[in-house]
Design an enzyme around this catalytic site. Structure first.
Site, PDB file in Angstrom:
ATOM      1  N   HIS A 122       0.858  -1.184   0.000  1.00  0.00           N
ATOM      2  CA  HIS A 122       0.000   0.000   0.000  1.00  0.00           C
ATOM      3  C   HIS A 122       0.894   1.233   0.000  1.00  0.00           C
ATOM      4  CE1 HIS A 122      -3.675   2.361   0.849  1.00  0.00           C
ATOM      5  NE2 HIS A 122      -2.841   3.139   1.510  1.00  0.00           N
ATOM      6  N   CYS A 123       0.737   2.072  -1.027  1.00  0.00           N
ATOM      7  CA  CYS A 123       1.562   3.276  -1.174  1.00  0.00           C
ATOM      8  C   CYS A 123       0.830   4.461  -0.549  1.00  0.00           C
ATOM      9  CB  CYS A 123       1.846   3.541  -2.651  1.00  0.00           C
ATOM     10  SG  CYS A 123       2.792   5.055  -2.950  1.00  0.00           S
ATOM     11  N   PHE A 124       1.426   5.047   0.482  1.00  0.00           N
ATOM     12  CA  PHE A 124       0.786   6.176   1.168  1.00  0.00           C
ATOM     13  C   PHE A 124       0.860   7.458   0.338  1.00  0.00           C
ATOM     14  CE2 PHE A 124       1.690   3.278   4.670  1.00  0.00           C
ATOM     15  CZ  PHE A 124       0.489   3.310   5.354  1.00  0.00           C
ATOM     16  N   GLY A 127      -2.004   6.992  -1.866  1.00  0.00           N
ATOM     17  CA  GLY A 127      -3.231   6.635  -1.175  1.00  0.00           C
ATOM     18  C   GLY A 127      -3.930   5.452  -1.804  1.00  0.00           C
ATOM     19  N   ASN A 128      -3.157   4.547  -2.403  1.00  0.00           N
ATOM     20  CA  ASN A 128      -3.736   3.443  -3.158  1.00  0.00           C
ATOM     21  C   ASN A 128      -2.856   2.211  -3.019  1.00  0.00           C
ATOM     22  OD1 ASN A 128      -5.570   2.163  -4.763  1.00  0.00           O
ATOM     23  ND2 ASN A 128      -5.060   3.238  -6.646  1.00  0.00           N
TER      24      ASN A 128
END
Length: 275
Positions: A122-124, A127-128
């Site tokens: 999950h890439c902050f 946000g996805n």
């Protein structure tokens, strides 16, 4: 969980703010300072070439950033044949079923509430979740962000070198620039705008190296046919030639995606979605 959700909102805003500051400094400060005599500037001057290169890198970084967000794993999860899919997602939500038990490498993310095939992480900053639907765009985003930051670093060093009449020929000059500039700033010998550019130099260096390292790490996993989620969970993957692993992510017409920000072109995911 609350801290992670807050980070999921703050991190994209932070990235967009850094991108806007970088764009403004390049267009209104660095590139104009390269024109010694604008009236006698040739068509292919270094300043014009640098400006075109920066716009190319920025457009690809921002374009792939938007495509990573738009290529939602939720849309992919709706098309997956999960059997009793509603019950599986319900079990994931209440924690009664371990993630990935329905299909290999399939994971339900609690932060974005989406099912991702070939879940990587999950890439902050976007946000996805990153999976089979947006992995190629995510790698291109990291690559062009790294190149744009390093390009801004070089342009910023040229600007500081001319503004402060200093030389970076000595490798230690960059390392001693920050402490020396802080002392000059508090003594009033350095302008706040110049101090801001110096701070941005170190920020560009950190972001550029981090994105480059992350991109190389992802490429190594792709060549091995693995994802970060599989490595973290100790999942065994089927051995395949590295060319097939690359084609699965980048597609056959990978050169088009390398030059302009487009969705996965000719990848296995696109072919499955069309069916």
């Amino acid at each position: 969980m609350l801290v992670l959700r807050l980070l999921n909102v703050v991190a994209p805003a932070y990235f967009l703010c850094i991108s806007l500051v970088t764009f403004v400094l390049q267009i209104f400060v660095f590139i104009p300072s390269m024109f010694r005599d604008p009236s006698a500037t040739p068509l292919f001057s270094p300043a014009l070439l640098h400006g075109a290169l920066f716009l190319f890198l920025s457009a690809n970084a921002l374009g792939n950033y938007v495509l990573v967000i738009q290529s939602s794993p939720e849309d992919l999860g709706k098309g997956l044949n999960l059997g009793e899919g509603a019950e599986v997602v319900a079990d994931w939500l209440d924690g009664s079923r371990s993630p990935g038990s329905a299909l290999p490498s399939t994971h339900f993310c609690r932060l974005c509430a989406r099912v991702t095939q070939r879940h990587d992480h999950h890439c902050f900053f976007t946000g996805n979740c990153i999976g089979s639907s947006n992995m190629r765009n995510f790698i291109m985003f990291c690559l062009y962000t790294s190149l744009a930051c390093l390009d801004s670093l070089v342009a910023g060093m040229a600007y500081i070198s001319a503004a402060l009449s200093m030389s970076f020929a000595n490798p230690l000059a960059f390392l001693t620039l920050l402490p020396h500039s802080i002392s000059q700033f508090f003594s009033g010998a350095l302008l706040s705008s110049e101090m801001f550019v110096i701070l941005m130099l170190y920020l560009w260096l950190g972001i550029g190296l981090a994105c480059a390292g992350f991109c190389c790490h992802q490429m190594l996993l792709i060549l091995r046919g693995q994802t970060r989620y599989q490595v973290r969970k100790g999942m065994v993957v089927r051995a395949r030639p590295w060319r097939e692993n690359l084609q699965e992510v980048f597609g056959k017409r990978w050169l088009l995606g390398l030059l302009i920000p487009v969705l996965n072109v000719g990848s296995d995911y696109c072919r499955q979605k069309e069916k």
